[in-house]
Design a protein around this motif. Structure first.
Motif, mmCIF file in Angstrom:
data_model
loop_
_atom_site.group_PDB
_atom_site.id
_atom_site.type_symbol
_atom_site.label_atom_id
_atom_site.label_comp_id
_atom_site.label_asym_id
_atom_site.label_seq_id
_atom_site.Cartn_x
_atom_site.Cartn_y
_atom_site.Cartn_z
ATOM 1 N N PRO A 39 -3.419 31.141 -72.146
ATOM 2 C CA PRO A 39 -3.075 29.764 -71.785
ATOM 3 C C PRO A 39 -1.729 29.381 -72.402
ATOM 4 C CG PRO A 39 -4.869 29.816 -73.383
ATOM 5 C CD PRO A 39 -4.599 31.224 -72.990
ATOM 6 N N ALA A 40 -0.973 28.589 -71.665
ATOM 7 C CA ALA A 40 0.332 28.161 -72.155
ATOM 8 C C ALA A 40 0.159 27.187 -73.309
ATOM 9 C CB ALA A 40 1.114 27.499 -71.029
ATOM 10 N N LYS A 41 1.000 27.333 -74.318
ATOM 11 C CA LYS A 41 0.964 26.434 -75.460
ATOM 12 C C LYS A 41 1.839 25.227 -75.166
ATOM 13 C CE LYS A 41 0.113 29.780 -79.110
ATOM 14 N NZ LYS A 41 0.601 30.312 -80.386
ATOM 15 N N PHE A 42 1.422 24.077 -75.643
ATOM 16 C CA PHE A 42 2.190 22.860 -75.459
ATOM 17 C C PHE A 42 3.554 23.020 -76.131
ATOM 18 C CE2 PHE A 42 3.512 18.592 -76.769
ATOM 19 C CZ PHE A 42 3.516 17.968 -75.540
ATOM 20 N N GLY A 43 4.600 22.746 -75.391
ATOM 21 C CA GLY A 43 5.952 22.828 -75.937
ATOM 22 C C GLY A 43 6.567 24.202 -75.863
ATOM 23 N N SER A 44 5.918 25.154 -75.184
ATOM 24 C CA SER A 44 6.447 26.520 -75.144
ATOM 25 C C SER A 44 7.713 26.639 -74.294
ATOM 26 C CB SER A 44 5.386 27.490 -74.637
ATOM 27 O OG SER A 44 5.015 27.162 -73.316
ATOM 28 N N ALA A 45 7.990 25.663 -73.427
ATOM 29 C CA ALA A 45 9.191 25.711 -72.591
ATOM 30 C C ALA A 45 10.303 24.826 -73.146
ATOM 31 C CB ALA A 45 8.848 25.274 -71.164
ATOM 32 N N LYS A 46 10.142 24.354 -74.365
ATOM 33 C CA LYS A 46 11.136 23.470 -74.953
ATOM 34 C C LYS A 46 12.488 24.178 -75.034
ATOM 35 C CE LYS A 46 11.893 20.461 -78.899
ATOM 36 N NZ LYS A 46 11.349 19.937 -80.147
ATOM 37 N N GLY A 47 13.514 23.492 -74.547
ATOM 38 C CA GLY A 47 14.865 24.051 -74.575
ATOM 39 C C GLY A 47 15.192 24.936 -73.392
ATOM 40 N N LYS A 48 14.250 25.195 -72.511
ATOM 41 C CA LYS A 48 14.493 26.066 -71.364
ATOM 42 C C LYS A 48 14.839 25.283 -70.103
ATOM 43 C CE LYS A 48 11.533 29.772 -73.031
ATOM 44 N NZ LYS A 48 10.382 30.614 -72.755
ATOM 45 N N ILE A 49 14.569 23.980 -70.106
ATOM 46 C CA ILE A 49 14.816 23.148 -68.935
ATOM 47 C C ILE A 49 15.814 22.072 -69.314
ATOM 48 C CG2 ILE A 49 13.784 21.579 -67.265
ATOM 49 C CD1 ILE A 49 11.149 23.102 -67.708
ATOM 50 N N GLU A 50 16.862 21.933 -68.511
ATOM 51 C CA GLU A 50 17.872 20.915 -68.770
ATOM 52 C C GLU A 50 17.941 19.960 -67.591
ATOM 53 O OE1 GLU A 50 21.679 22.409 -69.860
ATOM 54 O OE2 GLU A 50 20.839 23.968 -71.135
ATOM 55 N N MET A 51 18.080 18.663 -67.900
ATOM 56 C CA MET A 51 18.232 17.641 -66.869
ATOM 57 C C MET A 51 19.621 17.031 -67.047
ATOM 58 S SD MET A 51 14.878 17.036 -65.554
ATOM 59 C CE MET A 51 14.880 15.368 -65.111
ATOM 60 N N THR A 52 20.357 16.886 -65.965
ATOM 61 C CA THR A 52 21.680 16.290 -66.052
ATOM 62 C C THR A 52 21.560 14.788 -66.215
ATOM 63 O OG1 THR A 52 21.819 16.121 -63.653
ATOM 64 C CG2 THR A 52 22.715 18.124 -64.654
ATOM 65 N N ASP A 53 22.626 14.166 -66.702
ATOM 66 C CA ASP A 53 22.612 12.714 -66.923
ATOM 67 C C ASP A 53 22.477 11.938 -65.616
ATOM 68 O OD1 ASP A 53 22.839 13.075 -69.635
ATOM 69 O OD2 ASP A 53 25.037 12.991 -69.616
#
Length: 66
Positions: A39-53
């Motif tokens: 199972p995926a851990k909460f926060g495991s994708a932190k820093g991998k997804i960027e949203m533009t302003d």
């Protein structure tokens, strides 16, 4: 097909084909085993997804419809 018939057919094969049959049977057995996923851990994708302003800004392609 009975087990005896299958065994008789396997015994009549040359050694190289016996190995090929053995490899195929191993493949079929591995294919039938269920794959368990961690199972995926909460926060495991932190820093991998960027949203533009300007993510929430209207798209230029839809100016005609607004």
């Amino acid at each position: 097909m009975g087990q005896l018939t299958l065994h008789t057919k396997l015994e009549s094969l040359p050694p190289d084909l016996k190995k090929e049959v053995n490899d195929f049977v191993d493949f079929l057995l591995s294919k039938s085993k269920p794959v368990t996923k961690k199972p995926a851990k909460f926060g495991s994708a932190k820093g991998k997804i960027e949203m533009t302003d300007d993510f929430d800004e209207p798209l230029d392609d839809f100016k005609d419809y607004m």
